[in-house]
Write a protein that holds these residues in place. Structure first.
Motif, PDB file in Angstrom:
ATOM      1  N   TRP A   1       0.824  -1.210   0.000  1.00  0.00           N
ATOM      2  CA  TRP A   1       0.000   0.000   0.000  1.00  0.00           C
ATOM      3  C   TRP A   1       0.856   1.258   0.000  1.00  0.00           C
ATOM      4  CZ3 TRP A   1       0.393   3.672   3.765  1.00  0.00           C
ATOM      5  CH2 TRP A   1       0.978   3.309   4.979  1.00  0.00           C
ATOM      6  N   MET A   2       2.015   1.193   0.666  1.00  0.00           N
ATOM      7  CA  MET A   2       2.913   2.344   0.688  1.00  0.00           C
ATOM      8  C   MET A   2       3.514   2.590  -0.699  1.00  0.00           C
ATOM      9  SD  MET A   2       4.310   4.841   2.242  1.00  0.00           S
ATOM     10  CE  MET A   2       3.999   4.532   4.002  1.00  0.00           C
ATOM     11  N   LYS A   3       3.909   1.513  -1.369  1.00  0.00           N
ATOM     12  CA  LYS A   3       4.441   1.661  -2.722  1.00  0.00           C
ATOM     13  C   LYS A   3       3.394   2.262  -3.650  1.00  0.00           C
ATOM     14  CE  LYS A   3       7.625  -2.266  -2.361  1.00  0.00           C
ATOM     15  NZ  LYS A   3       7.994  -3.602  -2.908  1.00  0.00           N
ATOM     16  N   ALA A   4       2.153   1.769  -3.525  1.00  0.00           N
ATOM     17  CA  ALA A   4       1.078   2.289  -4.370  1.00  0.00           C
ATOM     18  C   ALA A   4       0.827   3.766  -4.092  1.00  0.00           C
ATOM     19  CB  ALA A   4      -0.196   1.480  -4.147  1.00  0.00           C
ATOM     20  N   LEU A   5       0.844   4.145  -2.814  1.00  0.00           N
ATOM     21  CA  LEU A   5       0.606   5.541  -2.444  1.00  0.00           C
ATOM     22  C   LEU A   5       1.707   6.448  -3.003  1.00  0.00           C
ATOM     23  CD1 LEU A   5      -1.021   7.636  -0.862  1.00  0.00           C
ATOM     24  CD2 LEU A   5       0.352   7.074   1.163  1.00  0.00           C
ATOM     25  N   ILE A   6       2.957   6.005  -2.898  1.00  0.00           N
ATOM     26  CA  ILE A   6       4.068   6.798  -3.417  1.00  0.00           C
ATOM     27  C   ILE A   6       3.944   6.975  -4.924  1.00  0.00           C
ATOM     28  CG2 ILE A   6       6.565   6.813  -3.787  1.00  0.00           C
ATOM     29  CD1 ILE A   6       6.855   5.408  -1.086  1.00  0.00           C
ATOM     30  N   LEU A   7       3.592   5.913  -5.626  1.00  0.00           N
ATOM     31  CA  LEU A   7       3.450   5.995  -7.078  1.00  0.00           C
ATOM     32  C   LEU A   7       2.303   6.920  -7.474  1.00  0.00           C
ATOM     33  CD1 LEU A   7       4.106   2.324  -8.232  1.00  0.00           C
ATOM     34  CD2 LEU A   7       5.649   4.282  -8.342  1.00  0.00           C
ATOM     35  N   VAL A   8       1.223   6.899  -6.700  1.00  0.00           N
ATOM     36  CA  VAL A   8       0.098   7.799  -6.982  1.00  0.00           C
ATOM     37  C   VAL A   8       0.534   9.257  -6.835  1.00  0.00           C
ATOM     38  CG1 VAL A   8      -2.136   8.608  -6.114  1.00  0.00           C
ATOM     39  CG2 VAL A   8      -1.733   6.169  -6.424  1.00  0.00           C
ATOM     40  N   VAL A   9       1.268   9.550  -5.765  1.00  0.00           N
ATOM     41  CA  VAL A   9       1.749  10.919  -5.540  1.00  0.00           C
ATOM     42  C   VAL A   9       2.689  11.348  -6.670  1.00  0.00           C
ATOM     43  CG1 VAL A   9       3.135  12.377  -4.028  1.00  0.00           C
ATOM     44  CG2 VAL A   9       1.476  10.796  -3.044  1.00  0.00           C
ATOM     45  N   VAL A  10       3.596  10.454  -7.071  1.00  0.00           N
ATOM     46  CA  VAL A  10       4.519  10.761  -8.167  1.00  0.00           C
ATOM     47  C   VAL A  10       3.752  10.983  -9.470  1.00  0.00           C
ATOM     48  CG1 VAL A  10       6.381   9.851  -9.607  1.00  0.00           C
ATOM     49  CG2 VAL A  10       6.456   9.545  -7.130  1.00  0.00           C
ATOM     50  N   ALA A  11       2.760  10.136  -9.728  1.00  0.00           N
ATOM     51  CA  ALA A  11       1.967  10.252 -10.959  1.00  0.00           C
ATOM     52  C   ALA A  11       1.226  11.585 -11.016  1.00  0.00           C
ATOM     53  CB  ALA A  11       0.979   9.091 -11.056  1.00  0.00           C
ATOM     54  N   ILE A  12       0.626  11.977  -9.889  1.00  0.00           N
ATOM     55  CA  ILE A  12      -0.091  13.258  -9.848  1.00  0.00           C
ATOM     56  C   ILE A  12       0.883  14.415 -10.075  1.00  0.00           C
ATOM     57  CG2 ILE A  12      -1.404  14.837  -8.381  1.00  0.00           C
ATOM     58  CD1 ILE A  12      -2.649  12.381  -7.066  1.00  0.00           C
ATOM     59  N   GLY A  13       2.048  14.331  -9.440  1.00  0.00           N
ATOM     60  CA  GLY A  13       3.052  15.374  -9.620  1.00  0.00           C
ATOM     61  C   GLY A  13       3.511  15.481 -11.062  1.00  0.00           C
ATOM     62  N   ILE A  14       3.736  14.330 -11.714  1.00  0.00           N
ATOM     63  CA  ILE A  14       4.149  14.329 -13.118  1.00  0.00           C
ATOM     64  C   ILE A  14       3.065  14.950 -13.987  1.00  0.00           C
ATOM     65  CG2 ILE A  14       4.641  12.850 -15.093  1.00  0.00           C
ATOM     66  CD1 ILE A  14       5.911  10.880 -13.142  1.00  0.00           C
ATOM     67  N   THR A  15       1.816  14.559 -13.733  1.00  0.00           N
ATOM     68  CA  THR A  15       0.705  15.073 -14.538  1.00  0.00           C
ATOM     69  C   THR A  15       0.598  16.588 -14.440  1.00  0.00           C
ATOM     70  OG1 THR A  15      -0.527  13.003 -14.214  1.00  0.00           O
ATOM     71  CG2 THR A  15      -1.775  14.936 -14.947  1.00  0.00           C
ATOM     72  N   VAL A  16       0.656  17.103 -13.221  1.00  0.00           N
ATOM     73  CA  VAL A  16       0.535  18.553 -13.018  1.00  0.00           C
ATOM     74  C   VAL A  16       1.736  19.289 -13.613  1.00  0.00           C
ATOM     75  CG1 VAL A  16       0.445  20.383 -11.293  1.00  0.00           C
ATOM     76  CG2 VAL A  16      -0.904  18.298 -10.966  1.00  0.00           C
ATOM     77  N   ALA A  17       2.937  18.779 -13.349  1.00  0.00           N
ATOM     78  CA  ALA A  17       4.150  19.477 -13.778  1.00  0.00           C
ATOM     79  C   ALA A  17       4.350  19.406 -15.284  1.00  0.00           C
ATOM     80  CB  ALA A  17       5.366  18.886 -13.057  1.00  0.00           C
ATOM     81  N   VAL A  18       4.234  18.198 -15.842  1.00  0.00           N
ATOM     82  CA  VAL A  18       4.545  18.014 -17.266  1.00  0.00           C
ATOM     83  C   VAL A  18       3.414  18.513 -18.151  1.00  0.00           C
ATOM     84  CG1 VAL A  18       5.065  16.326 -19.065  1.00  0.00           C
ATOM     85  CG2 VAL A  18       6.094  16.091 -16.804  1.00  0.00           C
ATOM     86  N   TYR A  19       2.218  17.922 -17.980  1.00  0.00           N
ATOM     87  CA  TYR A  19       1.120  18.279 -18.871  1.00  0.00           C
ATOM     88  C   TYR A  19       0.596  19.683 -18.593  1.00  0.00           C
ATOM     89  CZ  TYR A  19       1.301  13.394 -20.135  1.00  0.00           C
ATOM     90  OH  TYR A  19       1.727  12.172 -20.586  1.00  0.00           O
TER      91      TYR A  19
END
Length: 223
Positions: A71-89
Protein backbone atom coordinates in the motif's frame (compact mmCIF):
# COMPACT_ATOMS: atom_id res chain seq x y z
CA UNK A 1 11.62 4.04 -23.37
CA UNK A 2 15.14 5.39 -23.36
CA UNK A 3 15.77 4.10 -26.87
CA UNK A 4 12.56 5.75 -28.05
CA UNK A 5 13.66 9.11 -26.63
CA UNK A 6 17.03 8.74 -28.36
CA UNK A 7 15.29 7.96 -31.64
CA UNK A 8 12.93 10.94 -31.35
CA UNK A 9 15.78 13.32 -30.56
CA UNK A 10 18.12 11.96 -33.24
CA UNK A 11 15.35 12.17 -35.83
CA UNK A 12 14.94 15.89 -35.13
CA UNK A 13 18.69 16.44 -35.33
CA UNK A 14 18.94 14.48 -38.59
CA UNK A 15 16.11 16.42 -40.23
CA UNK A 16 17.70 19.69 -39.12
CA UNK A 17 21.16 18.84 -40.41
CA UNK A 18 19.99 17.06 -43.57
CA UNK A 19 16.66 18.57 -44.68
CA UNK A 20 14.85 16.35 -47.12
CA UNK A 21 11.38 15.81 -48.41
CA UNK A 22 9.09 13.48 -46.53
CA UNK A 23 5.47 13.26 -47.62
CA UNK A 24 4.17 12.19 -44.22
CA UNK A 25 6.17 14.84 -42.34
CA UNK A 26 5.08 17.56 -44.77
CA UNK A 27 1.47 16.51 -44.35
CA UNK A 28 1.80 16.69 -40.56
CA UNK A 29 3.40 20.15 -40.78
CA UNK A 30 0.87 21.60 -43.22
CA UNK A 31 0.79 25.23 -42.06
CA UNK A 32 -2.28 25.88 -44.23
CA UNK A 33 -4.28 24.23 -41.46
CA UNK A 34 -3.15 25.76 -38.12
CA UNK A 35 -5.63 23.65 -36.15
CA UNK A 36 -4.21 20.44 -37.62
CA UNK A 37 -0.64 21.62 -36.98
CA UNK A 38 -1.37 22.40 -33.31
CA UNK A 39 -3.21 19.09 -32.83
CA UNK A 40 -0.33 17.13 -34.39
CA UNK A 41 2.27 18.86 -32.24
CA UNK A 42 0.24 18.36 -29.08
CA UNK A 43 -0.18 14.65 -29.87
CA UNK A 44 3.55 14.31 -30.48
CA UNK A 45 4.37 16.08 -27.23
CA UNK A 46 1.91 13.91 -25.28
CA UNK A 47 3.37 10.72 -26.79
CA UNK A 48 6.91 11.70 -25.89
CA UNK A 49 5.89 12.89 -22.41
CA UNK A 50 4.02 9.63 -21.85
CA UNK A 51 7.18 7.64 -22.50
CA UNK A 52 9.19 9.95 -20.25
CA UNK A 53 6.51 9.76 -17.52
CA UNK A 54 6.57 5.96 -17.66
CA UNK A 55 10.33 6.03 -17.21
CA UNK A 56 10.00 8.38 -14.23
CA UNK A 57 7.43 6.03 -12.67
CA UNK A 58 9.80 3.09 -13.20
CA UNK A 59 12.69 4.98 -11.59
CA UNK A 60 10.44 5.98 -8.67
CA UNK A 61 9.36 2.36 -8.17
CA UNK A 62 12.98 1.18 -8.21
CA UNK A 63 13.87 3.79 -5.57
CA UNK A 64 11.20 2.55 -3.13
CA UNK A 65 12.69 0.17 -0.53
CA UNK A 66 11.68 -3.46 -1.00
CA UNK A 67 10.69 -3.62 2.67
CA UNK A 68 7.87 -1.07 2.22
CA UNK A 69 4.39 -2.61 2.21
CA UNK A 70 2.41 -2.77 -1.04
CA UNK A 71 0.00 0.00 0.00
CA UNK A 72 2.91 2.34 0.69
CA UNK A 73 4.44 1.66 -2.72
CA UNK A 74 1.08 2.29 -4.37
CA UNK A 75 0.61 5.54 -2.44
CA UNK A 76 4.07 6.80 -3.42
CA UNK A 77 3.45 6.00 -7.08
CA UNK A 78 0.10 7.80 -6.98
CA UNK A 79 1.75 10.92 -5.54
CA UNK A 80 4.52 10.76 -8.17
CA UNK A 81 1.97 10.25 -10.96
CA UNK A 82 -0.09 13.26 -9.85
CA UNK A 83 3.05 15.37 -9.62
CA UNK A 84 4.15 14.33 -13.12
CA UNK A 85 0.71 15.07 -14.54
CA UNK A 86 0.53 18.55 -13.02
CA UNK A 87 4.15 19.48 -13.78
CA UNK A 88 4.55 18.01 -17.27
CA UNK A 89 1.12 18.28 -18.87
CA UNK A 90 0.33 21.52 -17.07
CA UNK A 91 3.52 23.04 -18.48
CA UNK A 92 2.67 21.75 -21.97
CA UNK A 93 -0.83 23.22 -21.74
CA UNK A 94 0.54 26.61 -20.67
CA UNK A 95 2.95 26.69 -23.60
CA UNK A 96 0.39 25.57 -26.18
CA UNK A 97 -2.22 28.13 -25.10
CA UNK A 98 0.10 31.04 -24.26
CA UNK A 99 -0.25 32.67 -27.70
CA UNK A 100 -4.05 32.28 -27.57
CA UNK A 101 -4.07 33.97 -24.18
CA UNK A 102 -1.88 36.79 -25.47
CA UNK A 103 -4.13 37.27 -28.49
CA UNK A 104 -7.17 37.39 -26.18
CA UNK A 105 -5.56 40.13 -24.08
CA UNK A 106 -4.56 42.11 -27.18
CA UNK A 107 -8.10 41.99 -28.56
CA UNK A 108 -9.61 43.12 -25.28
CA UNK A 109 -7.57 46.32 -25.38
CA UNK A 110 -6.90 48.48 -22.38
CA UNK A 111 -3.83 48.31 -20.18
CA UNK A 112 -3.40 44.56 -20.77
CA UNK A 113 -3.26 44.86 -24.56
CA UNK A 114 0.48 45.62 -24.58
CA UNK A 115 1.13 42.55 -22.43
CA UNK A 116 -0.91 40.42 -24.82
CA UNK A 117 1.01 41.66 -27.86
CA UNK A 118 4.27 41.04 -26.00
CA UNK A 119 3.28 37.44 -25.28
CA UNK A 120 2.35 36.85 -28.93
CA UNK A 121 5.71 38.24 -30.12
CA UNK A 122 7.65 36.36 -27.43
CA UNK A 123 6.26 32.88 -28.12
CA UNK A 124 7.87 32.13 -31.55
CA UNK A 125 11.49 32.72 -30.41
CA UNK A 126 10.70 31.01 -27.10
CA UNK A 127 9.39 27.96 -28.96
CA UNK A 128 12.55 27.82 -31.10
CA UNK A 129 14.74 27.89 -27.99
CA UNK A 130 12.50 25.35 -26.26
CA UNK A 131 12.74 23.04 -29.27
CA UNK A 132 16.54 23.02 -29.08
CA UNK A 133 16.62 22.60 -25.29
CA UNK A 134 13.89 19.96 -25.36
CA UNK A 135 15.63 17.94 -28.06
CA UNK A 136 18.93 18.05 -26.18
CA UNK A 137 17.22 17.02 -22.95
CA UNK A 138 15.39 14.19 -24.72
CA UNK A 139 18.63 12.79 -26.13
CA UNK A 140 20.45 13.22 -22.81
CA UNK A 141 17.72 11.54 -20.74
CA UNK A 142 17.28 8.75 -23.28
CA UNK A 143 20.99 8.03 -23.40
CA UNK A 144 21.26 8.10 -19.61
CA UNK A 145 18.36 5.67 -19.22
CA UNK A 146 19.85 3.19 -21.69
CA UNK A 147 23.35 3.43 -20.20
CA UNK A 148 22.08 2.88 -16.67
CA UNK A 149 19.86 0.05 -17.89
CA UNK A 150 22.80 -1.70 -19.54
CA UNK A 151 24.82 -1.27 -16.33
CA UNK A 152 22.04 -2.83 -14.25
CA UNK A 153 21.96 -5.78 -16.66
CA UNK A 154 25.69 -6.40 -16.16
CA UNK A 155 26.98 -4.61 -19.28
CA UNK A 156 29.17 -2.10 -17.45
CA UNK A 157 30.38 -0.19 -20.49
CA UNK A 158 29.99 2.62 -21.35
CA UNK A 159 28.72 3.44 -17.82
CA UNK A 160 32.03 2.84 -16.07
CA UNK A 161 34.05 4.73 -18.70
CA UNK A 162 31.75 7.78 -18.49
CA UNK A 163 31.75 7.69 -14.68
CA UNK A 164 35.56 7.43 -14.57
CA UNK A 165 35.97 10.26 -17.07
CA UNK A 166 33.59 12.46 -15.08
CA UNK A 167 35.52 11.78 -11.85
CA UNK A 168 38.82 12.62 -13.55
CA UNK A 169 37.42 15.88 -14.93
CA UNK A 170 35.92 16.78 -11.56
CA UNK A 171 39.25 16.19 -9.81
CA UNK A 172 40.89 18.62 -12.23
CA UNK A 173 38.46 21.37 -11.20
CA UNK A 174 37.89 20.85 -7.46
CA UNK A 175 36.24 24.28 -7.10
CA UNK A 176 33.27 23.06 -9.15
CA UNK A 177 33.67 19.30 -8.95
CA UNK A 178 29.98 18.50 -8.80
CA UNK A 179 29.06 20.73 -11.75
CA UNK A 180 31.93 19.43 -13.87
CA UNK A 181 31.10 15.79 -13.11
CA UNK A 182 27.45 16.38 -14.05
CA UNK A 183 28.34 18.28 -17.24
CA UNK A 184 30.78 15.61 -18.45
CA UNK A 185 28.33 12.81 -17.66
CA UNK A 186 25.47 14.63 -19.40
CA UNK A 187 27.65 15.35 -22.44
CA UNK A 188 28.68 11.74 -22.98
CA UNK A 189 25.18 10.47 -22.19
CA UNK A 190 23.98 12.81 -24.94
CA UNK A 191 26.63 11.65 -27.41
CA UNK A 192 25.64 8.05 -26.72
CA UNK A 193 21.97 9.01 -27.17
CA UNK A 194 22.62 10.64 -30.55
CA UNK A 195 24.63 7.66 -31.82
CA UNK A 196 22.00 5.16 -30.64
CA UNK A 197 19.21 7.26 -32.10
CA UNK A 198 20.93 7.51 -35.50
CA UNK A 199 21.43 3.73 -35.49
CA UNK A 200 17.75 3.23 -34.71
CA UNK A 201 16.59 5.78 -37.30
CA UNK A 202 16.70 3.55 -40.41
CA UNK A 203 15.47 0.56 -38.41
CA UNK A 204 12.43 2.46 -37.11
CA UNK A 205 11.74 4.21 -40.43
CA UNK A 206 12.13 1.29 -42.83
CA UNK A 207 11.31 -1.76 -40.69
CA UNK A 208 9.37 -1.05 -37.49
CA UNK A 209 7.21 1.78 -38.87
CA UNK A 210 6.02 -0.06 -42.02
CA UNK A 211 5.47 -3.22 -39.97
CA UNK A 212 3.26 -1.38 -37.47
CA UNK A 213 1.40 0.26 -40.36
CA UNK A 214 0.84 -3.09 -42.06
CA UNK A 215 -0.45 -4.71 -38.85
CA UNK A 216 -2.71 -1.72 -38.12
CA UNK A 217 -4.05 -1.83 -41.68
CA UNK A 218 -4.68 -5.57 -41.37
CA UNK A 219 -6.73 -5.16 -38.19
CA UNK A 220 -8.49 -2.13 -39.69
CA UNK A 221 -9.48 -4.12 -42.75
CA UNK A 222 -10.85 -6.94 -40.59
CA UNK A 223 -12.86 -4.40 -38.56
Amino acid sequence: GGAYLCFEGAEKVFHKLFPHGDAEVEADLDVQDPAHLEEARVKGAIKTDFILSAEIMTIALAAIPESDPLWMKALILVVVAIGITVAVYGFVALIVKADDFGLHLARRGGVMAALGRGIVRFMPPFMRVLTVVGTAAMIWVGGQIVIHGLHELGMNQPYEWITGTAKTAAAAVPQAAGLVAWAVTAFFDGVFGVVLGLILLPLATHVIGPLIGAVSGLFGAKG
